[in-house]
Write a protein that holds these residues in place. Sequence first.
Motif, PDB file in Angstrom:
ATOM      1  N   VAL A 104       1.172  -1.314  -0.125  1.00  0.00           N
ATOM      2  CA  VAL A 104       0.281   0.045   0.227  1.00  0.00           C
ATOM      3  C   VAL A 104       1.145   1.190  -0.156  1.00  0.00           C
ATOM      4  N   VAL A 105       0.848   1.797  -1.031  1.00  0.00           N
ATOM      5  CA  VAL A 105       2.118   3.088  -1.233  1.00  0.00           C
ATOM      6  C   VAL A 105       1.258   4.312  -1.203  1.00  0.00           C
ATOM      7  N   ASN A 106       1.046   4.693  -0.847  1.00  0.00           N
ATOM      8  CA  ASN A 106       1.028   6.025  -0.148  1.00  0.00           C
ATOM      9  C   ASN A 106      -1.227   6.385  -0.185  1.00  0.00           C
ATOM     10  N   GLY A 107      -0.762   4.669   0.366  1.00  0.00           N
ATOM     11  CA  GLY A 107      -2.626   4.639   0.714  1.00  0.00           C
ATOM     12  C   GLY A 107      -3.266   3.814  -0.758  1.00  0.00           C
ATOM     13  N   VAL A 108      -2.217   3.635  -1.303  1.00  0.00           N
ATOM     14  CA  VAL A 108      -3.059   3.300  -2.939  1.00  0.00           C
ATOM     15  C   VAL A 108      -2.250   1.937  -2.732  1.00  0.00           C
ATOM     16  N   PRO A 109      -3.271   0.607  -2.862  1.00  0.00           N
ATOM     17  CA  PRO A 109      -2.288  -0.880  -2.807  1.00  0.00           C
ATOM     18  C   PRO A 109      -1.793  -0.547  -4.492  1.00  0.00           C
ATOM     19  N   ARG A 110      -0.680  -1.345  -4.948  1.00  0.00           N
ATOM     20  CA  ARG A 110       0.496  -1.221  -5.826  1.00  0.00           C
ATOM     21  C   ARG A 110       1.390  -2.461  -5.498  1.00  0.00           C
ATOM     22  N   SER A 111       0.565  -2.911  -6.796  1.00  0.00           N
ATOM     23  CA  SER A 111       1.404  -4.191  -7.389  1.00  0.00           C
ATOM     24  C   SER A 111       1.957  -4.419  -8.628  1.00  0.00           C
TER      25      SER A 111
ATOM     26  N   LEU B 107       9.932   0.742  -6.081  1.00  0.00           N
ATOM     27  CA  LEU B 107       9.271   1.970  -6.075  1.00  0.00           C
ATOM     28  C   LEU B 107       9.575   2.478  -7.276  1.00  0.00           C
ATOM     29  N   ARG B 108      10.047   2.992  -8.008  1.00  0.00           N
ATOM     30  CA  ARG B 108      11.147   4.039  -8.919  1.00  0.00           C
ATOM     31  C   ARG B 108      10.912   3.072 -10.924  1.00  0.00           C
ATOM     32  N   HIS B 109      11.061   1.774 -10.528  1.00  0.00           N
ATOM     33  CA  HIS B 109      10.847   1.535 -11.716  1.00  0.00           C
ATOM     34  C   HIS B 109       9.730   0.364 -11.898  1.00  0.00           C
ATOM     35  N   ASP B 110       9.381  -0.319 -11.263  1.00  0.00           N
ATOM     36  CA  ASP B 110       8.012  -1.007 -10.976  1.00  0.00           C
ATOM     37  C   ASP B 110       6.945   0.099 -11.048  1.00  0.00           C
ATOM     38  N   LEU B 111       7.209   0.982  -9.841  1.00  0.00           N
ATOM     39  CA  LEU B 111       5.681   1.273  -9.571  1.00  0.00           C
ATOM     40  C   LEU B 111       5.836   3.246 -10.174  1.00  0.00           C
ATOM     41  N   GLU B 112       6.459   3.593 -11.251  1.00  0.00           N
ATOM     42  CA  GLU B 112       6.950   4.543 -11.459  1.00  0.00           C
ATOM     43  C   GLU B 112       7.414   5.627 -10.798  1.00  0.00           C
ATOM     44  N   LEU B 113       7.627   5.716  -9.466  1.00  0.00           N
ATOM     45  CA  LEU B 113       7.297   6.235  -8.157  1.00  0.00           C
ATOM     46  C   LEU B 113       8.614   6.752  -7.809  1.00  0.00           C
TER      47      LEU B 113
END
Length: 168
Positions: free
Chosen positions: A11-18, A31-37
């Motif tokens: 749960v990244v910044n309140g949002v589920p991300r996979s 975080l940087r490459h797979d979730l583009e954060l």
Amino acid sequence: MSEELHEVTLVVNGVPRSAAVPARRLLSDFLRHDLELTGTHVGCEHGVCGACTVLLEGRPIRSCLQFAVTVDGAEVTTVEGCTRPDGELGAVQQAFQDCHGLQCGFCTPGFVTTITAYLEENPAPTAQEAREAIAGNLCRCTGYQNIVASVLRAAQLRRGRPDEAAAS
Ligand code: FES
Ligand code: FES
């Protein structure tokens, strides 16, 4: 032979991300490459500089020292999540702007997350305490003076923003 992938959900910044990633994918890369954060920065890649600091269940950790699979299911806050509930700049972000707490900005995401967590524990630090709070983060540009001022300014801003203090 292709590498085995593991499904990781945070749960990244309140949002589920996979994403499905190799077992050795670092949390910083996840975080940087797979979730583009890309707000989380990577400097030294071995736990020294603090640029990659994110909050894991509210506590600051070096995301370059953590495998993503080991934190599957956890809550993570990155610099992108250190905002007000309405999406405006959070107190720490605003304080860095007000006090010119950054120059190149490379170190800033790590300071913002570190200070956000710190002020939860100590909402009214002295200048000396502010200096100690940031002792684990390196900045090559500012000389730290304006970052210390930013910690004190953020504490002041938070006192006028009870909604944000409760949300962080
Ligand atoms: S990149 Fe993680 S501590 Fe420097
Ligand atoms: S503002 Fe450049 S490294 Fe800190």
